[in-house]
Design a protein around this motif. Structure first.
Motif, PDB file in Angstrom:
ATOM      1  N   ILE A   4     -32.276  -1.261  -1.353  1.00  0.00           N
ATOM      2  CA  ILE A   4     -32.408  -1.340   0.104  1.00  0.00           C
ATOM      3  C   ILE A   4     -33.141  -2.618   0.519  1.00  0.00           C
ATOM      4  O   ILE A   4     -32.614  -3.434   1.270  1.00  0.00           O
ATOM      5  CB  ILE A   4     -33.162  -0.113   0.657  1.00  0.00           C
ATOM      6  CG1 ILE A   4     -32.321   1.152   0.426  1.00  0.00           C
ATOM      7  CG2 ILE A   4     -33.458  -0.276   2.146  1.00  0.00           C
ATOM      8  CD1 ILE A   4     -33.026   2.416   0.807  1.00  0.00           C
ATOM      9  N   ALA A   5     -34.368  -2.803   0.015  1.00  0.00           N
ATOM     10  CA  ALA A   5     -35.122  -3.992   0.426  1.00  0.00           C
ATOM     11  C   ALA A   5     -36.257  -4.269  -0.546  1.00  0.00           C
ATOM     12  O   ALA A   5     -36.894  -3.341  -1.064  1.00  0.00           O
ATOM     13  CB  ALA A   5     -35.685  -3.813   1.831  1.00  0.00           C
ATOM     14  N   LEU A   6     -36.504  -5.547  -0.789  1.00  0.00           N
ATOM     15  CA  LEU A   6     -37.711  -5.977  -1.495  1.00  0.00           C
ATOM     16  C   LEU A   6     -38.817  -6.030  -0.461  1.00  0.00           C
ATOM     17  O   LEU A   6     -38.740  -6.793   0.500  1.00  0.00           O
ATOM     18  CB  LEU A   6     -37.494  -7.357  -2.129  1.00  0.00           C
ATOM     19  CG  LEU A   6     -38.680  -7.937  -2.911  1.00  0.00           C
ATOM     20  CD1 LEU A   6     -38.964  -7.109  -4.157  1.00  0.00           C
ATOM     21  CD2 LEU A   6     -38.402  -9.388  -3.287  1.00  0.00           C
ATOM     22  N   LEU A   7     -39.847  -5.223  -0.639  1.00  0.00           N
ATOM     23  CA  LEU A   7     -40.875  -5.093   0.391  1.00  0.00           C
ATOM     24  C   LEU A   7     -42.034  -6.067   0.223  1.00  0.00           C
ATOM     25  O   LEU A   7     -42.562  -6.585   1.209  1.00  0.00           O
ATOM     26  CB  LEU A   7     -41.413  -3.657   0.415  1.00  0.00           C
ATOM     27  CG  LEU A   7     -40.407  -2.571   0.771  1.00  0.00           C
ATOM     28  CD1 LEU A   7     -41.110  -1.218   0.827  1.00  0.00           C
ATOM     29  CD2 LEU A   7     -39.714  -2.856   2.096  1.00  0.00           C
ATOM     30  N   GLY A   8     -42.464  -6.290  -1.006  1.00  0.00           N
ATOM     31  CA  GLY A   8     -43.630  -7.158  -1.170  1.00  0.00           C
ATOM     32  C   GLY A   8     -43.861  -7.555  -2.608  1.00  0.00           C
ATOM     33  O   GLY A   8     -43.259  -7.000  -3.531  1.00  0.00           O
ATOM     34  N   THR A   9     -44.720  -8.555  -2.780  1.00  0.00           N
ATOM     35  CA  THR A   9     -45.091  -9.027  -4.117  1.00  0.00           C
ATOM     36  C   THR A   9     -46.600  -9.230  -4.182  1.00  0.00           C
ATOM     37  O   THR A   9     -47.268  -9.390  -3.159  1.00  0.00           O
ATOM     38  CB  THR A   9     -44.392 -10.363  -4.454  1.00  0.00           C
ATOM     39  OG1 THR A   9     -44.769 -11.359  -3.488  1.00  0.00           O
ATOM     40  CG2 THR A   9     -42.882 -10.202  -4.454  1.00  0.00           C
ATOM     41  N   GLY A  10     -47.112  -9.222  -5.407  1.00  0.00           N
ATOM     42  CA  GLY A  10     -48.528  -9.465  -5.633  1.00  0.00           C
ATOM     43  C   GLY A  10     -48.720 -10.402  -6.808  1.00  0.00           C
ATOM     44  O   GLY A  10     -47.811 -10.583  -7.628  1.00  0.00           O
ATOM     45  N   THR A  11     -49.891 -10.999  -6.906  1.00  0.00           N
ATOM     46  CA  THR A  11     -50.164 -12.015  -7.916  1.00  0.00           C
ATOM     47  C   THR A  11     -50.882 -11.426  -9.121  1.00  0.00           C
ATOM     48  O   THR A  11     -51.865 -10.695  -8.971  1.00  0.00           O
ATOM     49  CB  THR A  11     -51.033 -13.144  -7.322  1.00  0.00           C
ATOM     50  OG1 THR A  11     -50.325 -13.739  -6.237  1.00  0.00           O
ATOM     51  CG2 THR A  11     -51.350 -14.203  -8.355  1.00  0.00           C
TER      52      THR A  11
ATOM     53  N   VAL B  45     -46.083  -8.941  -9.556  1.00  0.00           N
ATOM     54  CA  VAL B  45     -45.835  -7.523  -9.340  1.00  0.00           C
ATOM     55  C   VAL B  45     -44.989  -7.434  -8.071  1.00  0.00           C
ATOM     56  O   VAL B  45     -45.174  -8.218  -7.137  1.00  0.00           O
ATOM     57  CB  VAL B  45     -47.141  -6.711  -9.189  1.00  0.00           C
ATOM     58  CG1 VAL B  45     -47.848  -6.594 -10.509  1.00  0.00           C
ATOM     59  CG2 VAL B  45     -48.071  -7.318  -8.154  1.00  0.00           C
ATOM     60  N   TRP B  46     -44.034  -6.524  -8.038  1.00  0.00           N
ATOM     61  CA  TRP B  46     -43.149  -6.416  -6.888  1.00  0.00           C
ATOM     62  C   TRP B  46     -42.957  -4.960  -6.502  1.00  0.00           C
ATOM     63  O   TRP B  46     -43.152  -4.043  -7.305  1.00  0.00           O
ATOM     64  CB  TRP B  46     -41.792  -7.077  -7.158  1.00  0.00           C
ATOM     65  CG  TRP B  46     -41.058  -6.540  -8.362  1.00  0.00           C
ATOM     66  CD1 TRP B  46     -41.089  -7.023  -9.629  1.00  0.00           C
ATOM     67  CD2 TRP B  46     -40.212  -5.374  -8.407  1.00  0.00           C
ATOM     68  NE1 TRP B  46     -40.312  -6.255 -10.463  1.00  0.00           N
ATOM     69  CE2 TRP B  46     -39.757  -5.240  -9.740  1.00  0.00           C
ATOM     70  CE3 TRP B  46     -39.780  -4.450  -7.458  1.00  0.00           C
ATOM     71  CZ2 TRP B  46     -38.911  -4.213 -10.142  1.00  0.00           C
ATOM     72  CZ3 TRP B  46     -38.933  -3.418  -7.851  1.00  0.00           C
ATOM     73  CH2 TRP B  46     -38.506  -3.313  -9.182  1.00  0.00           C
ATOM     74  N   TYR B  47     -42.586  -4.763  -5.257  1.00  0.00           N
ATOM     75  CA  TYR B  47     -42.381  -3.418  -4.712  1.00  0.00           C
ATOM     76  C   TYR B  47     -41.111  -3.430  -3.865  1.00  0.00           C
ATOM     77  O   TYR B  47     -40.888  -4.352  -3.077  1.00  0.00           O
ATOM     78  CB  TYR B  47     -43.559  -3.004  -3.833  1.00  0.00           C
ATOM     79  CG  TYR B  47     -44.904  -3.195  -4.483  1.00  0.00           C
ATOM     80  CD1 TYR B  47     -45.458  -2.214  -5.303  1.00  0.00           C
ATOM     81  CD2 TYR B  47     -45.641  -4.370  -4.278  1.00  0.00           C
ATOM     82  CE1 TYR B  47     -46.688  -2.395  -5.904  1.00  0.00           C
ATOM     83  CE2 TYR B  47     -46.873  -4.558  -4.874  1.00  0.00           C
ATOM     84  CZ  TYR B  47     -47.395  -3.565  -5.687  1.00  0.00           C
ATOM     85  OH  TYR B  47     -48.614  -3.754  -6.289  1.00  0.00           O
ATOM     86  N   GLY B  48     -40.267  -2.409  -4.043  1.00  0.00           N
ATOM     87  CA  GLY B  48     -39.032  -2.367  -3.279  1.00  0.00           C
ATOM     88  C   GLY B  48     -38.543  -0.954  -3.040  1.00  0.00           C
ATOM     89  O   GLY B  48     -38.951  -0.014  -3.732  1.00  0.00           O
TER      90      GLY B  48
END
Length: 329
Positions: free
Chosen positions: A124-131, A256-259
């Motif tokens: 659906i969508a890539l929501l965010g990333t972190g370092t 790191v990623w969230y989707g």
């Protein structure tokens, strides 16, 4: 009488079958427009990055569209319990998965997943990333990444590092660095990220790959030192810290990623609607501010961007796992 009933059944069998097929195809699209609740399954405990992101986005969804998004935490089996639940859910947009980096690393480590990470889900969508960053306690005798590598090469296998467990993103990211730098470090798996970070700050382990936002207070308090970050660019919160790529390790770029994922078979119209709502939520200034506090940078984009990210991650980690001979706990 029985003969008449059988005749009626034969006469109406085809029209009824056609009506059932039309209803099954049309219902999901209509349902997503009318439904009042969406369940976002988080395959980890409350307070984790995926949970925080799910709750932040769900609050914005409720405020903007009136659709309540309920967060359902289903931790366990390295996230496989929650993912399997969504894979088996009805593909109508009412049940979604807040996927994270572990969704891809699990597929590399576990050969017998109860679901297929590609065939059983609709991006659906890539929501965010972190370092991610390499951190050491102040007692460790290295001020830079070059000094860290030099010490590791001078005494192979004697420097240890912690992680939240075998096959976790932090574990695999360090193994990727080890392979790129040609160094030998000793892995100490913990049962939780919190326990690993505590022992790192206490000097009981010598190094760790860890999300930057989770250790910023410890860095500011002088209890940890960050040697490099794994992002493409330097982190705005620590602009003095170089990236691994700047230090000569071109392949060591890991976020790191969230989707959001839906069950496979979810109609395209439903996916597009959910994608539009997710992108709208990520533009909200309060959402951006909330995510910044926990070190998550909003992403957004098309479902194809999420699909591409997942494809890249699923391709990247199996060679690392094989080279390091990593197995699931």
């Amino acid at each position: 009488m029985e003969t008449g009933i059988r005749s009626l059944r034969r006469r109406w069998a085809a029209p009824l079958a056609a009506l059932a097929a039309w209803t099954a195809a049309a219902l999901p699209v209509a349902a997503i427009a009318a439904q009042n609740t969406i369940t976002i399954v988080v395959a980890s405990s409350p307070g984790t990055g995926p949970d925080i992101l799910a709750r932040t986005v769900s609050q914005q969804w409720a405020a903007k569209s009136g659709t309540a998004a309920v967060v359902d935490n289903r931790p366990g089996a390295s996230g496989n319990i929650g993912a399997d639940h969504v894979a088996r859910s009805r593909p109508d947009g009412s049940t979604l998965l807040m996927a994270a980096t572990t969704f891809a690393t699990n597929a590399a480590v576990n050969r017998t997943l109860p679901y297929d990470p590609v065939k059983d889900f609709a991006p659906i969508a890539l929501l965010g990333t972190g370092t991610l960053a390499l951190a050491v306690p102040p007692s460790f005798p290295a001020e830079t990444l070059k000094q860290f590598v030099a010490r590791a090469k001078a005494a192979p296998g004697t420097i240890n590092y912690g992680s939240p467990g075998n096959g976790t993103p932090q574990h695999l990211a360090m193994e990727l660095f080890k392979q790129e730098a040609h160094i030998d470090l000793f892995h100490v798996p913990f049962k939780s990220a919190g326990g690993a970070v505590n022992d790192l700050a206490g000097g009981h382990v010598s190094a760790m790959i860890v999300p930057l936002h989770t250790i910023q207070p410890l860095v500011q308090g002088g209890k940890l030192r960050v040697l490099a970050v794994m992002s493409a660019e330097r982190a705005p919160s620590m602009p003095q810290v170089p990236t691994f790529r700047e230090e000569g390790y071109d392949q060591v770029q890991v976020d790191v990623w969230y989707g959001l994922l839906a069950p496979a078979g979810t109609p395209d119209a439903v996916v597009r609607k959910l994608n539009a709502e997710a992108n709208e939520a990520l533009k909200n200034k309060d959402v951006v501010a909330s995510l910044a506090k926990v070190g998550i940078e909003p992403a957004g984009g098309t479902p194809a961007r999420m699909a591409d990210t997942l494809a890249l991650e699923l391709k990247r980690w199996p060679p690392v796992v094989r080279a390091a001979n990593i197995t699931a706990d």
